[in-house]
Design an enzyme around this catalytic site. Sequence first.
Site, PDB file in Angstrom:
ATOM      1  N   GLY A 285    -120.850  55.161  17.094  1.00  0.00           N
ATOM      2  CA  GLY A 285    -120.613  55.748  18.412  1.00  0.00           C
ATOM      3  C   GLY A 285    -120.351  57.240  18.285  1.00  0.00           C
ATOM      4  N   GLY A 286    -119.074  57.601  18.325  1.00  0.00           N
ATOM      5  CA  GLY A 286    -118.659  59.016  18.340  1.00  0.00           C
ATOM      6  C   GLY A 286    -119.379  59.899  17.325  1.00  0.00           C
TER       7      GLY A 286
ATOM      8  CB  SER B 113    -113.606  54.291  13.666  1.00  0.00           C
ATOM      9  OG  SER B 113    -113.028  54.167  14.959  1.00  0.00           O
TER      10      SER B 113
ATOM     11  CD  GLU C 183    -117.615  51.001  24.435  1.00  0.00           C
ATOM     12  OE1 GLU C 183    -118.699  51.477  24.815  1.00  0.00           O
ATOM     13  OE2 GLU C 183    -116.997  51.431  23.443  1.00  0.00           O
TER      14      GLU C 183
ATOM     15  CD  GLU D 239    -120.159  48.020  17.312  1.00  0.00           C
ATOM     16  OE1 GLU D 239    -120.425  49.098  16.784  1.00  0.00           O
ATOM     17  OE2 GLU D 239    -120.092  47.865  18.538  1.00  0.00           O
TER      18      GLU D 239
ATOM     19  CG  HIS E 122    -121.020  47.988  22.717  1.00  0.00           C
ATOM     20  ND1 HIS E 122    -119.772  48.300  23.193  1.00  0.00           N
ATOM     21  CD2 HIS E 122    -121.186  48.693  21.573  1.00  0.00           C
ATOM     22  CE1 HIS E 122    -119.207  49.175  22.373  1.00  0.00           C
ATOM     23  NE2 HIS E 122    -120.051  49.427  21.369  1.00  0.00           N
TER      24      HIS E 122
ATOM     25  CG  ASN F 217    -123.598  52.590  21.432  1.00  0.00           C
ATOM     26  OD1 ASN F 217    -124.212  52.930  22.438  1.00  0.00           O
ATOM     27  ND2 ASN F 217    -122.527  51.793  21.464  1.00  0.00           N
ATOM     28  CD1 TRP F 218    -126.312  58.808  20.715  1.00  0.00           C
ATOM     29  CD2 TRP F 218    -127.430  59.830  22.368  1.00  0.00           C
ATOM     30  NE1 TRP F 218    -127.218  59.668  20.152  1.00  0.00           N
ATOM     31  CE2 TRP F 218    -127.911  60.302  21.140  1.00  0.00           C
ATOM     32  CE3 TRP F 218    -127.990  60.320  23.552  1.00  0.00           C
ATOM     33  CZ2 TRP F 218    -128.936  61.255  21.059  1.00  0.00           C
ATOM     34  CZ3 TRP F 218    -129.007  61.257  23.477  1.00  0.00           C
ATOM     35  CH2 TRP F 218    -129.465  61.723  22.231  1.00  0.00           C
ATOM     36  CE  LYS F 219    -119.428  53.605  21.877  1.00  0.00           C
ATOM     37  NZ  LYS F 219    -118.100  53.117  21.579  1.00  0.00           N
TER      38      LYS F 219
ATOM     39  N   GLY G 217    -113.933  53.303  18.657  1.00  0.00           N
ATOM     40  CA  GLY G 217    -113.449  54.488  19.355  1.00  0.00           C
ATOM     41  C   GLY G 217    -111.971  54.765  19.130  1.00  0.00           C
TER      42      GLY G 217
END
Length: 262
Positions: free
Chosen positions: A245-246, A224, A108, A178, A106, A21-23, A184
Site C-alpha cells: 500500500g503506502g 506495512s 478495507e 494481509e 481487501h 495497491n494505491w487505494k 497501514g
Amino acid sequence: MIKKGKNTMNKAKRKAVIAGNWKMNKTPSETTEFVKELIPVVKDADCEVVICVPFVDLQNAIEAAKGSNIRVGAENLHWKESGAYTGEISATMLRDLGVEYVVIGHSERRQYFAETDMTVNLKVKAALAAGLKPILCVGEKLEERDSGATDIVLTTQTRYALDGVGAEDARKIVIAYEPVWAIGTGRTATAGEADAGNGVIRKTLADLYGDETAQAITIQYGGSMNAKNAAELLSKVNVDGGLIGGASLKSADFGIIVAAAK
Ligand code: PGA
C-alpha cells in the site's frame, strides 16, 4: 534438510509478484507522471510488477505503461457482467480496457463496504471467467490473532473464496496474506509470522487441489511492507511477493521492494 531444499526449489519455480495497491490515491494525471517515473526504476525486475489503481486511473496507467514490464490491475469489480448496478464496474469492462489483475476481498472492502466471503467468491469467479487474474486478499483481525484463531480464519476465508474454482483456474490466482492489524499501521508481521500465515494458506490449497497445484500458486504478504523490511520478508520460503500500500506510492521505495524480489 531435504524438505527445506525441496521447498526452496518450489519457491524458485513460482512467479514472484510485487503489486502496488494505491487505494484511493493519485489522480489520472498524477498516474501518468508516476508511471513514467516508475518505468526506468523497475525495468530490470526479476518479478512481475503490478500496479493496482483506482478505476479512473486505469486508462492512464495502461497507456503510460505500454511497452514496459509494468502490469495494471484494478482494486475491485462487480461480479455481474452488466445490468442495473449503478456505480459498479464489471470484469468484462476491465478486460476491454486492457486490465490484467484485480484485487478482490481487501480487508478495507470487507470492513467498510460490507464485502463478505460470498461476494468475494462471486468476484473471484467473475474475474477468472473474464480472463482477469485475481489478487485475493485474506487475513485475520487483531482480536482473531490474539484469541488464537489466525489459522482457522485464513483457512475459512481461503476455502470460501475458492468455492467452485477448479485447480486450473486456481493457478491463475495470486493470494495475498494481509493480517488486518498490519495494514497501514506500520506494524509489520515478523518474517516468521508472514511465512507461517502463507504456509497455512498453502496447506489449505494443498487440501483443496493437491500439493503440486498448491506449490505452483503465488502467495504474497501484505501489511506495512516497505523498502527496509521487504528483503527479509521476501526471503521466506512461502512468501512469493508483496501487496504494497503506502510504500507503493513512491517510485523509489517501490523500486527497492521490486529489486528485493528475486
Ligand atoms: P500497507 O497496505 O502497505 O499500506 O500496509 C497494504 C495493503 O493494504 O494492501
